[in-house]
Design an enzyme around this catalytic site. Structure first.
Site, PDB file in Angstrom:
ATOM      1  N   GLY A  55      41.954  29.814  24.655  1.00 52.96           N
ATOM      2  CA  GLY A  55      42.091  29.108  23.377  1.00 52.96           C
ATOM      3  C   GLY A  55      41.152  29.733  22.368  1.00 52.96           C
ATOM      4  CB  CYS A  82      39.933  33.156  28.336  1.00 51.68           C
ATOM      5  SG  CYS A  82      39.083  33.958  26.986  1.00 51.68           S
ATOM      6  CE1 TYR A  83      37.120  26.158  24.238  1.00 49.52           C
ATOM      7  CE2 TYR A  83      38.832  25.067  25.534  1.00 49.52           C
ATOM      8  CZ  TYR A  83      37.740  24.992  24.691  1.00 49.52           C
ATOM      9  OH  TYR A  83      37.256  23.766  24.301  1.00 49.52           O
ATOM     10  CG  HIS A 169      43.627  36.538  28.855  1.00 47.97           C
ATOM     11  ND1 HIS A 169      44.015  35.247  28.601  1.00 47.97           N
ATOM     12  CD2 HIS A 169      42.614  36.798  27.998  1.00 47.97           C
ATOM     13  CE1 HIS A 169      43.293  34.754  27.624  1.00 47.97           C
ATOM     14  NE2 HIS A 169      42.438  35.670  27.237  1.00 47.97           N
ATOM     15  CD  GLU A 171      46.944  34.973  30.774  1.00 52.01           C
ATOM     16  OE1 GLU A 171      46.207  35.113  31.772  1.00 52.01           O
ATOM     17  OE2 GLU A 171      46.524  34.566  29.683  1.00 52.01           O
ATOM     18  CB  SER A 223      76.538  32.566  19.356  1.00 53.81           C
ATOM     19  OG  SER A 223      75.722  33.006  20.422  1.00 53.81           O
ATOM     20  N   GLY A 224      78.376  32.982  22.122  1.00 49.14           N
ATOM     21  CA  GLY A 224      78.782  34.028  23.052  1.00 49.14           C
ATOM     22  C   GLY A 224      77.601  34.885  23.471  1.00 49.14           C
ATOM     23  N   GLY A 225      76.457  34.673  22.826  1.00 47.25           N
ATOM     24  CA  GLY A 225      75.230  35.355  23.236  1.00 47.25           C
ATOM     25  C   GLY A 225      74.729  34.736  24.531  1.00 47.25           C
ATOM     26  CB  VAL A 226      72.438  35.981  27.202  1.00 51.28           C
ATOM     27  CG1 VAL A 226      71.276  36.394  26.367  1.00 51.28           C
ATOM     28  CG2 VAL A 226      71.953  35.465  28.535  1.00 51.28           C
ATOM     29  CG  ASP A 227      69.207  33.012  24.408  1.00 49.24           C
ATOM     30  OD1 ASP A 227      69.109  33.630  25.484  1.00 49.24           O
ATOM     31  OD2 ASP A 227      68.557  33.294  23.392  1.00 49.24           O
ATOM     32  CB  SER A 228      74.654  29.671  22.789  1.00 49.88           C
ATOM     33  OG  SER A 228      75.495  30.774  22.626  1.00 49.88           O
ATOM     34  CE  LYS A 369      68.060  37.293  25.109  1.00 50.74           C
ATOM     35  NZ  LYS A 369      68.447  36.427  23.984  1.00 50.74           N
TER      36      LYS A 369
END
Ligand code: XMP
Length: 513
Positions: A55, A82-83, A169, A171, A223-228, A369
């Site tokens: 943070g 860290c923080y 970090h 990660e 939309s036909g995109g991967v997310d939707s 993603k």
């Protein structure tokens, strides 16, 4: 199945979701919660471990975020990063001070392998540091288990209380053995068995959506995109025909894209849902007539999309839930709100103000993603949809420099299809970050046969990028570019020149407008 959970408590650091994502990579389910999550709630969730994030604050500042002391008494393993490490030190009576030397960036850490955190980690390992404060005195019961040249406590532990802290970090990718350290924490300290998989995410999400929606009606802008697409399929599995997907074919899609989306989601497709395809290209071309300014084009396309969607929603009647394919990077990008507007990205994020509904469902909100793609594969969505390249909301509207017309859309669709075909044939399709053809508004003189031409120049773009915030122009072999260029000028009427964009981002952007 007994679900093992690790909680990340968010103290305002930049990499909070990344920590959760790394833990999920270890096959342990992980969620991020604000640091204000109550003790009762934490007890109720009964996590196998807790991770405190970094943070921006200094732990001694009055307004610095804190946790309760009781949290350390629950006998739940805690890892402070860290923080989070400073907070643990401060709360348990150690001392945190401004470091004589701040460490930023790649830093060599010398680890003590007898600490469980550093089992099978090299004695000297490169980590990513970003701190001005450091732990100058350990709390009672702790010992230092890693140091750097400037930092006497790069990591500390109190094995008896299962409390661990690290200054760097683990990660981020730059910490070369960070994943190993996190895996040591979740497996050897928290004693997780690692039984979580993407399929569990799918099962649990479907179940919880089913319970939440009951017999309500759900609407999704597809939309036909991967997310939707992934969001829609999750919903379809949960509530079937209670879901209606509206797909707006605004004439700015890639060649055959509308039909491809319909083939998967339409009445003869793979899923149980209601599918409405709205063919409205003339309406969009009319609105875009004579408009050349990129931001204006984006606004018109965005607003018209909302109008169309709104009209369809009204036909359906009362809707209880609106589904959005928001993923984690959308959440941070829209949350920051501080940076200058380079382009007003048009996403369905603009919809909620315009459609009447009770609640939004965002099943992918905490995923990155590539995790969304894994969910897509789990759900059996065809690979060509799951691995589809990113495609901007305003579509070809921003790949046609200047005024958008039906003729120009046709040219860019054809040129782009040829480019994609040849890139795939050459085996580069999975290696490039993003690639597409665009249409310049430059016309120039050429010669075809014995005739003079005065036609458009198509520009090819291909970039390598991991985050789409920066990008390098890709070095596509000349032979491939030459083949694409020759096919485009031969096969696409109205084009007599093909250019390749050699600019990175910055200074250019990936799209042209
Ligand atoms: P730029 O052009 O800003 O693009 O370098 C970065 C990434 O974002 C995509 N992009 C968009 N995506 N709505 C979207 O959903 C938009 O309006 C939009 N504009 C650009 C672009 O394709 C690239 O992947």
């Amino acid at each position: 199945m007994n679900k093992e959970l690790v909680i990340v408590l968010d103290f305002g650091g930049q990499y909070n979701q990344l920590i959760a994502r790394r833990v999920r990579e270890c096959n342990v389910y992980c969620e991020v919660h604000p640091y204000t999550l109550s003790l009762e709630k934490i007890k109720e969730m009964s996590p196998k471990g807790i991770i405190f994030t970094g943070g921006p604050e200094s732990v001694y500042n009055e307004k610095a975020p804190r946790c309760t002391k009781e949290l350390f008494e629950l006998n739940i393993p805690i890892l402070g990063i860290c923080y989070g490490a400073h907070l643990m030190t401060y709360m348990l009576g150690g001392k945190v001070e401004k470091a004589p030397i701040s460490e930023y960036g790649k830093t060599e850490v010398r680890t003590d392998n007898s600490s469980v955190l550093f089992h099978n980690v090299s004695k000297k390992t490169i980590t990513w540091m970003s701190h001005t404060d450091y732990i100058s005195e350990l709390p009672i019961g702790f010992r230092s288990c890693a140091i750097t040249d400037a930092c006497p406590v790069a990591a500390m532990e109190c094995t008896e209380k299962k409390l661990y802290a690290i200054q760097f970090h683990p990660e981020v990718m730059h910490t070369q053995e960070g994943l190993k350290m996190l895996s040591n924490f979740v497996y050897d300290v928290c004693k997780c068995s690692g039984n979580w998989k993407m399929s569990s995410f799918v099962d649990e999400t479907v179940k919880s959506i089913h319970e939440k929606v009951g017999d309500g009606k759900v609407l999704c802008a597809l939309s036909g995109g991967v997310d939707s697409s992934v969001a829609a399929v999750l919903l379809s599995k949960a509530v079937g025909k209670q879901l209606t997907c509206v797909f707006v074919d605004q004439g700015l899609l890639r060649k055959n894209e509308g039909d491809e989306v319909e083939a998967v989601f339409g009445p003869d497709g793979l899923y149980d849902l209601n599918f409405i395809r709205v063919n409205c290209k003339e309406r969009f071309y009319k609105k875009l007539k004579g408009v050349t300014e990129p931001e204006k084009k984006r606004k018109i396309i965005g607003e018209e999309f909302i109008r169309v969607f709104e009209e369809e929603a009204k036909k359906i009647g009362t809707v209880d839930f609106l589904v959005q394919g928001t993923i984690y990077p959308d959440v941070i990008e829209s949350g920051l709100g501080k940076s200058a507007v380079i382009k007003s990205h048009h996403n369905v994020g603009g919809l909620p103000d315009y459609v009447d509904f009770k609640e939004i469902i965002e099943p992918l909100r905490m995923l990155f993603k590539d995790e969304v793609r894994k969910v897509g594969i789990e759900l059996g969505i065809p690979e060509h949809l799951v691995f589809r390249q990113p495609f901007p909301g305003p579509g070809l509207g921003i790949r046609i420099i200047g005024e958008v017309t039906a003729e120009k859309c046709f040219i860019v669709q054809e040129a782009d299809a040829i480019y994609r075909e040849e890139i795939a044939k050459a085996g580069f399709d999975k290696k490039l970050g993003q690639y597409f053809a665009a249409l310049t508004n430059m016309q120039s003189v050429g010669v075809m046969g014995d005739d003079r031409t005065y036609d458009y120049a198509v520009v090819l773009r291909a970039v390598n990028t991991s985050d789409f915030m920066t990008a390098e122009p890709a070095q596509i072999p000349w032979a491939v570019l030459g083949k694409v260029a020759s096919r485009i000028v031969n096969e696409v009427k109205g084009v007599n020149r093909v250019l390749y964009d050699c600019t990175g981002k910055p200074p250019a952007t990936i799209e042209f407008e």
